[in-house]
Design a protein around this motif. Structure first.
Motif, PDB file in Angstrom:
ATOM      1  N   ASN A 186     -17.315 -88.890   4.966  1.00 24.15           N
ATOM      2  CA  ASN A 186     -15.998 -88.612   5.843  1.00 24.15           C
ATOM      3  C   ASN A 186     -15.123 -87.770   5.011  1.00 24.15           C
ATOM      4  N   SER A 190     -13.723 -84.217   6.859  1.00 25.50           N
ATOM      5  CA  SER A 190     -12.395 -84.130   7.029  1.00 25.50           C
ATOM      6  C   SER A 190     -11.963 -82.960   6.182  1.00 25.50           C
ATOM      7  N   LYS A 194      -9.906 -79.768   7.932  1.00 33.29           N
ATOM      8  CA  LYS A 194      -8.688 -79.256   7.429  1.00 33.29           C
ATOM      9  C   LYS A 194      -8.689 -77.706   7.320  1.00 33.29           C
ATOM     10  N   ILE A 224     -12.613 -88.442  12.742  1.00 34.66           N
ATOM     11  CA  ILE A 224     -12.508 -87.082  12.159  1.00 34.66           C
ATOM     12  C   ILE A 224     -13.015 -86.144  13.049  1.00 34.66           C
TER      13      ILE A 224
END
Length: 552
Positions: A186, A190, A194, A224
């Motif tokens: 996760n 992420s 980003k 996500i």
């Protein structure tokens, strides 16, 4: 830190080491002091003979240098001497030339310390050696390495770690290699999202997380990926994935729907976002929250559909969902941009009544609304209110008030606000703040004052942009100060700012009307030369190549 006595040579130290160590050093616990001393000697030899380390290539060291001693030497060189490259060099040399089988502790120490020191490439080399020596990563070290490589932007290495761990799980079973924690993939996904590596995140999710026998994605994992899809403007694909979640044992939650609602609003499809809001309400598994409502309200406000925005705003309050600062600011800004200051102020009063303190964004929107309908003095009163509430104007607050004052030809007041801006160390000045004031002074014929503001601008390390130069060139032309206009144009080219067709044609036309055809011809030649130099250089580009038409 151990150092050689003055005048003592490396060869002498090696001889002493041989004299004092005829047997393996750790063979007798009583030899602890000799072990410590011997480790210090080895560290000193490392420092003095690096980078070759050939002094260690002997039968003596091959016989007596064991994994325990190697660990101690590597640890001291790495930490006490702060020399990770040499620590790796000794590790690699002893492994290759002396056939030392390094312990797991050595690998663990290097793999933990190298990334923390910023030596990710060395960590990758150590990891490769570890695999060749048959060691397995435990879950803690695996998780640490994945996040270390990912945080350093080495996503491919992190992905390879996942693949290798999957293969080990399949071959060795869960007894030797545990399941990969959802926390790890996760966070990895992420980070990819980003860092705008959305396609990589989607590919990794589909090819590995969903198919792996040691990964069990949860709702957070899907959220996500949904966020990534919406971030790149593909909420329709995200909607397909949302409907597929239950096939993988997951159910969408309010965050899932909020992500899609926001995604559709970002691309202007507020009607679809509104449908999703109603879908949440009709299914009844969970109620829409303040984020759900605020996203749709903001979407309608950006479209200027204030009737719909107001209806949903009233609905959320009636359903017991309290608007937050973002909600109020969106509605106030929406009304302000349409010039409906009565409604904007009503929302502001409701905001205060519900105990939500306004911020600088609130006041900036209200100021903008007043200034749009010509009520600049009302905007100035709000400027004072900002300081009364112990807030600070931001760059957009300055922009709103400066633009409004310039439109009313209150240039000295606008200049005073620029001076306030220049005294603020927390705001980086931008050309769009100075250009309206420079333009105002040029239009009223006061080019000297415009030049003063240009100098102030440059003193604040704010580079003039294309519009700044164009305003000043035309301003000097209108005053008949042709040579200053030419100098400004040359300065524009010198700093790499590309003129557009309007700038070139206007300057050439003014020069010709002023009876300066030679200077006009020089301008054409200068632009042609500038174009040639830009086109021949890969490091510079011309935003508008049509300017070549202006010099014909």
């Amino acid at each position: 830190m151990f150092v050689l006595p003055r005048g003592q040579r490396v060869s002498e130290v090696a001889a002493i080491a041989g004299f004092h160590s005829h047997v393996p050093v750790e063979s007798n616990p009583s030899h602890h002091l000799e072990t410590v001393w011997f480790v210090k000697v080895l560290c000193t030899l490392c420092i003095r003979t690096s980078p070759s380390l050939q002094i260690f290539k002997s039968q003596y060291f091959e016989k007596n240098l064991n994994p325990f001693l190697a660990f101690e030497v590597i640890k001291h060189v790495n930490f006490s001497f702060s020399n990770p490259e040499l620590a790796f060099g000794f590790f690699q040399f002893t492994r290759t030339n002396l056939r030392v089988v390094h312990s797991f502790d050595t690998y663990y120490m290097l793999l933990r310390s190298f990334p923390e020191m910023g030596f990710h490439d060395l960590a990758k080399d150590v990891l490769d050696c570890m695999r060749l020596d048959g060691y397995l990563l435990d879950n803690a070290l695996f998780e640490f390495l994945v996040m270390s490589f990912a945080n350093a932007g080495k996503f491919e290495v992190a992905r390879e770690l996942f693949i290798a761990q999957e293969l080990l799980f399949v071959r060795s079973g869960s007894d030797r290699v545990g399941k990969i924690s959802a926390y790890v993939y996760n966070n990895f996904l992420s980070l990819l999202v980003k860092k705008n590596q959305v396609n990589e995140a989607i590919g990794f999710f589909r090819d590995h997380v969903l198919r792996s026998k040691c990964c069990f994605p949860d709702t957070c994992t899907f959220n996500i990926v949904l966020r990534g899809m919406c971030k790149v403007g593909e909420p329709d694909k995200a909607f397909v994935m949302l409907n597929d979640m239950d096939n993988h044992g997951c159910l969408p939650d309010v965050v899932s729907f909020n992500t899609l609602i926001n995604g559709f609003c970002r691309i202007g499809n507020v009607a679809r976002a509104y449908e999703l809001l109603r879908k949440i309400q009709s299914e009844g598994r969970f109620p829409p929250d303040v984020v759900s409502y605020t996203s749709v309200i903001s979407g309608y406000c950006r479209l200027g559909e204030m009737y719909n925005a107001s209806s949903i705003f009233d609905e959320m309050i009636n359903r017991g969902v309290k608007p937050n600062l973002v909600t109020f600011n969106a509605v106030i800004d929406g009304f302000a941009k349409t010039g409906d200051m009565s409604s904007a102020l009503n929302i502001y009063e409701k905001m205060l009544h519900l105990g939500c303190p306004p911020d600088v964004v609130t006041f900036t929107s209200l100021m903008d609304g007043h200034c749009r309908i010509g009520q600049v003095d009302h905007g100035l009163n709000l400027w004072n209110e900002i300081y009364t509430r112990k807030l600070l104007p931001n760059v957009y607050t300055f922009s709103v008030i400066i633009n409004a004052l310039c439109k009313q030809n209150r240039l000295d007041e606008a200049h005073n606000f620029l001076k306030q801006l220049n005294s603020r160390g927390d705001i980086a000045p931008q050309p769009f703040l100075y250009n309206p004031v420079i333009d105002g002074f040029c239009k009223c014929g006061n080019v000297d004052k415009a030049n003063v503001i240009l100098r102030e601008m440059e003193e604040k390390k704010c580079k003039p942009d294309k519009l700044t130069f164009t305003i000043l060139i035309l301003g000097h032309c209108m005053k008949g100060r042709m040579f200053e206009a030419i100098n400004m144009f040359n300065k524009m080219l010198a700093v790499g700012c590309s003129p557009d067709k309007i700038t070139i044609k206007s300057l050439v036309s003014c020069l010709q009307k002023a009876g300066m055809p030679k200077e006009a011809h020089k301008i054409r030649l200068a632009v042609a030369g500038y174009l040639d130099s830009c086109l021949s250089s890969s490091s510079r580009s011309i935003p508008d190549l049509n300017i070549s038409a202006a010099i014909k």
